[in-house]
Design a protein around this motif. Structure first.
Motif, PDB file in Angstrom:
ATOM      1  N   ILE A  17      28.804  42.751  69.292  1.00  0.00           N
ATOM      2  CA  ILE A  17      30.077  42.782  68.570  1.00  0.00           C
ATOM      3  C   ILE A  17      29.969  41.999  67.268  1.00  0.00           C
ATOM      4  O   ILE A  17      30.428  42.445  66.205  1.00  0.00           O
ATOM      5  CB  ILE A  17      31.198  42.221  69.454  1.00  0.00           C
ATOM      6  CG1 ILE A  17      31.417  43.136  70.674  1.00  0.00           C
ATOM      7  CG2 ILE A  17      32.492  42.077  68.665  1.00  0.00           C
ATOM      8  CD1 ILE A  17      32.395  42.575  71.685  1.00  0.00           C
ATOM      9  N   THR A  77      27.787  43.955  64.765  1.00  0.00           N
ATOM     10  CA  THR A  77      28.459  45.145  64.256  1.00  0.00           C
ATOM     11  C   THR A  77      29.459  44.793  63.161  1.00  0.00           C
ATOM     12  O   THR A  77      29.491  45.414  62.089  1.00  0.00           O
ATOM     13  CB  THR A  77      29.174  45.878  65.394  1.00  0.00           C
ATOM     14  OG1 THR A  77      28.211  46.252  66.398  1.00  0.00           O
ATOM     15  CG2 THR A  77      29.862  47.127  64.880  1.00  0.00           C
ATOM     16  N   ARG A  78      30.269  43.778  63.403  1.00  0.00           N
ATOM     17  CA  ARG A  78      31.280  43.392  62.418  1.00  0.00           C
ATOM     18  C   ARG A  78      30.623  42.762  61.186  1.00  0.00           C
ATOM     19  O   ARG A  78      31.082  42.973  60.055  1.00  0.00           O
ATOM     20  CB  ARG A  78      32.275  42.426  63.055  1.00  0.00           C
ATOM     21  CG  ARG A  78      32.969  42.977  64.288  1.00  0.00           C
ATOM     22  CD  ARG A  78      34.187  42.190  64.642  1.00  0.00           C
ATOM     23  NE  ARG A  78      35.226  42.335  63.633  1.00  0.00           N
ATOM     24  CZ  ARG A  78      36.413  41.728  63.704  1.00  0.00           C
ATOM     25  NH1 ARG A  78      36.701  40.949  64.726  1.00  0.00           N
ATOM     26  NH2 ARG A  78      37.305  41.894  62.751  1.00  0.00           N
ATOM     27  N   GLY A 112      28.994  45.617  59.266  1.00  0.00           N
ATOM     28  CA  GLY A 112      30.020  46.450  58.658  1.00  0.00           C
ATOM     29  C   GLY A 112      30.591  45.839  57.396  1.00  0.00           C
ATOM     30  O   GLY A 112      30.854  46.540  56.407  1.00  0.00           O
ATOM     31  N   ASP A 113      30.776  44.521  57.394  1.00  0.00           N
ATOM     32  CA  ASP A 113      31.289  43.845  56.199  1.00  0.00           C
ATOM     33  C   ASP A 113      30.292  43.896  55.044  1.00  0.00           C
ATOM     34  O   ASP A 113      30.684  44.013  53.877  1.00  0.00           O
ATOM     35  CB  ASP A 113      31.619  42.387  56.523  1.00  0.00           C
ATOM     36  CG  ASP A 113      32.994  42.245  57.149  1.00  0.00           C
ATOM     37  OD1 ASP A 113      33.558  43.269  57.583  1.00  0.00           O
ATOM     38  OD2 ASP A 113      33.501  41.114  57.218  1.00  0.00           O
ATOM     39  N   ALA A 163      36.046  45.738  53.746  1.00  0.00           N
ATOM     40  CA  ALA A 163      36.165  44.435  54.401  1.00  0.00           C
ATOM     41  C   ALA A 163      37.123  43.521  53.636  1.00  0.00           C
ATOM     42  O   ALA A 163      37.916  42.799  54.244  1.00  0.00           O
ATOM     43  CB  ALA A 163      34.787  43.786  54.518  1.00  0.00           C
ATOM     44  N   THR A 204      40.802  43.816  54.481  1.00  0.00           N
ATOM     45  CA  THR A 204      41.239  43.390  55.814  1.00  0.00           C
ATOM     46  C   THR A 204      41.120  41.891  56.022  1.00  0.00           C
ATOM     47  O   THR A 204      41.343  41.405  57.133  1.00  0.00           O
ATOM     48  CB  THR A 204      40.423  44.127  56.897  1.00  0.00           C
ATOM     49  OG1 THR A 204      39.025  43.873  56.692  1.00  0.00           O
ATOM     50  CG2 THR A 204      40.663  45.626  56.842  1.00  0.00           C
ATOM     51  N   HIS A 242      38.936  35.657  60.396  1.00  0.00           N
ATOM     52  CA  HIS A 242      38.076  36.067  61.498  1.00  0.00           C
ATOM     53  C   HIS A 242      36.850  35.163  61.547  1.00  0.00           C
ATOM     54  O   HIS A 242      36.139  35.014  60.540  1.00  0.00           O
ATOM     55  CB  HIS A 242      37.624  37.513  61.303  1.00  0.00           C
ATOM     56  CG  HIS A 242      38.758  38.483  61.116  1.00  0.00           C
ATOM     57  ND1 HIS A 242      39.460  38.590  59.928  1.00  0.00           N
ATOM     58  CD2 HIS A 242      39.299  39.388  61.969  1.00  0.00           C
ATOM     59  CE1 HIS A 242      40.392  39.533  60.056  1.00  0.00           C
ATOM     60  NE2 HIS A 242      40.319  40.030  61.278  1.00  0.00           N
ATOM     61  N   GLY A 251      34.171  35.836  69.442  1.00  0.00           N
ATOM     62  CA  GLY A 251      34.945  36.198  68.271  1.00  0.00           C
ATOM     63  C   GLY A 251      36.416  35.878  68.428  1.00  0.00           C
ATOM     64  O   GLY A 251      36.970  35.948  69.529  1.00  0.00           O
ATOM     65  N   CYS A 255      38.684  41.239  74.817  1.00  0.00           N
ATOM     66  CA  CYS A 255      39.299  41.852  73.635  1.00  0.00           C
ATOM     67  C   CYS A 255      40.671  42.461  73.906  1.00  0.00           C
ATOM     68  O   CYS A 255      41.298  43.006  72.990  1.00  0.00           O
ATOM     69  CB  CYS A 255      38.380  42.941  73.045  1.00  0.00           C
ATOM     70  SG  CYS A 255      36.761  42.334  72.538  1.00  0.00           S
ATOM     71  N   LEU A 269      33.310  35.856  58.816  1.00  0.00           N
ATOM     72  CA  LEU A 269      32.736  37.150  58.475  1.00  0.00           C
ATOM     73  C   LEU A 269      32.459  37.205  56.974  1.00  0.00           C
ATOM     74  O   LEU A 269      33.073  36.481  56.187  1.00  0.00           O
ATOM     75  CB  LEU A 269      33.697  38.267  58.870  1.00  0.00           C
ATOM     76  CG  LEU A 269      33.803  38.569  60.371  1.00  0.00           C
ATOM     77  CD1 LEU A 269      34.847  39.645  60.624  1.00  0.00           C
ATOM     78  CD2 LEU A 269      32.464  38.991  60.955  1.00  0.00           C
ATOM     79  N   ARG A 316      33.462  39.038  54.750  1.00  0.00           N
ATOM     80  CA  ARG A 316      34.620  39.399  53.932  1.00  0.00           C
ATOM     81  C   ARG A 316      35.282  38.177  53.290  1.00  0.00           C
ATOM     82  O   ARG A 316      36.061  38.317  52.350  1.00  0.00           O
ATOM     83  CB  ARG A 316      35.637  40.158  54.784  1.00  0.00           C
ATOM     84  CG  ARG A 316      36.273  39.338  55.893  1.00  0.00           C
ATOM     85  CD  ARG A 316      37.133  40.192  56.804  1.00  0.00           C
ATOM     86  NE  ARG A 316      36.345  41.178  57.517  1.00  0.00           N
ATOM     87  CZ  ARG A 316      36.826  41.986  58.465  1.00  0.00           C
ATOM     88  NH1 ARG A 316      38.115  41.921  58.776  1.00  0.00           N
ATOM     89  NH2 ARG A 316      36.051  42.856  59.074  1.00  0.00           N
TER      90      ARG A 316
END
Length: 391
Positions: A249, A252-253, A256-257, A264, A267, A274, A289, A308, A344, A346
């Motif tokens: 997880i 992946t996040r 993705g960012d 990103a 959000t 986050h 997370g 989650c 993250l 972002r």
């Protein structure tokens, strides 16, 4: 290229699936003169485990093997993954990954990371396809072999065992086993994107290749031996799965960012950023997370949801002088010299806003960032001196 050819040959020798005639007529594995029920089950366990370790390579190798093994007049009736467009596409992607790893080994690790992150999502897509379309087929063939195993009449529950279709429980069990092994193997891809050193990336991939090679060797010695090793791998994967799932997880996040920064940034929520834990906070494991927020008393809390979906739980962070350290990809929270939380990507570039909202002490440059900045200034100074001399 030799490494990938060895992998393809390994899987080709590992799996000896049904011939095309057997697949078209849907005859059980056990009725084939080349497969006994026990061998069919051992073969299925080995196939599922091997494909879970490397889905794209496994499905492509099995599909091409069945295609060339089948007579030409029945190849059109083979499953979709046995068609040239399917396994051909897989081998093209594998060749691109090989070139990325070969050429990237000589480049700085940071330049190769975006491609490693793209491979991370490729591995997810390949696993999704394999779990939906490949594993159930293998499980059903295993169940056909098990149907030919006669249950002794005097055994307890003889009538019930004889009446139950093995596919009823074998398909979901195979999917669970595939998922457990895959999520642990996928953790290697996450570790690769987190590692800044190309040498470490190569060692991780060699370790995964060594596992595949060991499974193939054990199956070549005796099918039951290969299956026994796979069962051990599945049990170990079940033990490691929670940690591997958290790492998946996070990876992946994080990836993705980096790959989609424009999405990103939209959000990002500086008032509830986050974050992921990097140490033990409130008894929580690393890579958990959640969100960082201030409660009504002005205390900093880490808020997360179990699995989650459960109600949000708040854990108060221990007191101390906290600051934010900039990173190459994402900032982190330090309590003194201890790194506690990782944002993250972002939130990169929003460190000053986070300090203001969360009442941190200050923003500091990352050690590696300071080193790069110092080197950059030295180069500028050296070039400037030469220009002045030249003038």
């Amino acid at each position: 290229m030799k490494t990938w050819m060895l992998l393809v040959l390994f899987f080709a020798g590992l799996v000896s699936p049904l011939t095309a005639e057997e697949q078209v007529t849907a005859e059980p594995l056990a009725v084939s003169e080349n497969h006994l029920p026990g061998v069919a089950v051992a073969q299925g366990i080995t196939e599922i485990t091997g494909v879970a370790i490397s889905p794209l390579l496994g499905v492509s190798a099995v599909g091409s093997w069945q295609y060339f093994k089948a007579p030409a007049d029945v190849r059109d009736d083979l499953p979709w993954y046995c068609q040239p467009w399917a396994w051909g596409t897989g081998f093209i992607l594998l060749a691109m990954i090989f070139l990325k790893d070969t050429l990237g080994a000589a480049a700085p690790g940071i330049l190769k990371k975006p491609f490693d992150m793209a491979e991370l999502f490729e591995n997810k897509a390949s696993a999704l396809v394999a779990s939906a379309a490949f594993v159930p087929l293998v499980a059903r063939e295993m169940s056909k072999g098990m149907e030919k195993v006669e249950v002794p009449a005097g055994m307890l529950g003889h009538e019930m065992m004889a009446a139950i279709d093995p596919a009823w429980w074998l398909v979901p069990t195979s999917l669970v086993a595939f998922g457990l092994v895959w999520v642990c193997s996928h953790a290697i891809n996450v570790l690769i994107i987190l590692s800044p050193f190309s040498l470490v990336d190569s060692m991780l991939k060699i370790a995964r290749f060594g596992m595949l090679l060991t499974i193939g060797l054990m199956y070549w010695i005796a099918p039951w031996l290969g299956a026994a090793l796979c069962v051990v791998i599945i049990l170990i994967a079940a033990w490691l799965a929670p940690s591997a799932l958290r790492l998946m997880i996070f990876g992946t996040r994080f990836a993705g960012d980096v790959l989609l920064p424009w999405r990103a940034k939209t959000t990002a929520t500086p008032d509830r950023p986050h974050v992921f834990t990097l140490g033990s906070i409130g008894g929580l494991p690393s890579r958990t997370g959640g969100r960082l927020a201030m409660n009504g008393n002005g205390d900093l809390e880490f808020r997360y949801r179990r699995f989650c979906v459960m109600p949000e739980t708040a854990v108060r962070l221990p007191d101390g002088e906290r600051h934010i350290a900039k990173g190459l990809l994402s900032p982190a929270v330090f309590n003194g010299e201890e790194k506690q939380l990782l944002f993250l990507p972002r939130y990169r570039g929003r460190e000053e806003m986070l300090v203001e909202v969360m009442h941190f002490k200050e923003v500091r440059e990352h050690r590696l960032t300071r080193g790069l900045a110092a080197a950059k200034e030295w180069i500028r100074g050296a070039l400037g001196s030469r220009r002045q001399i030249a003038g």
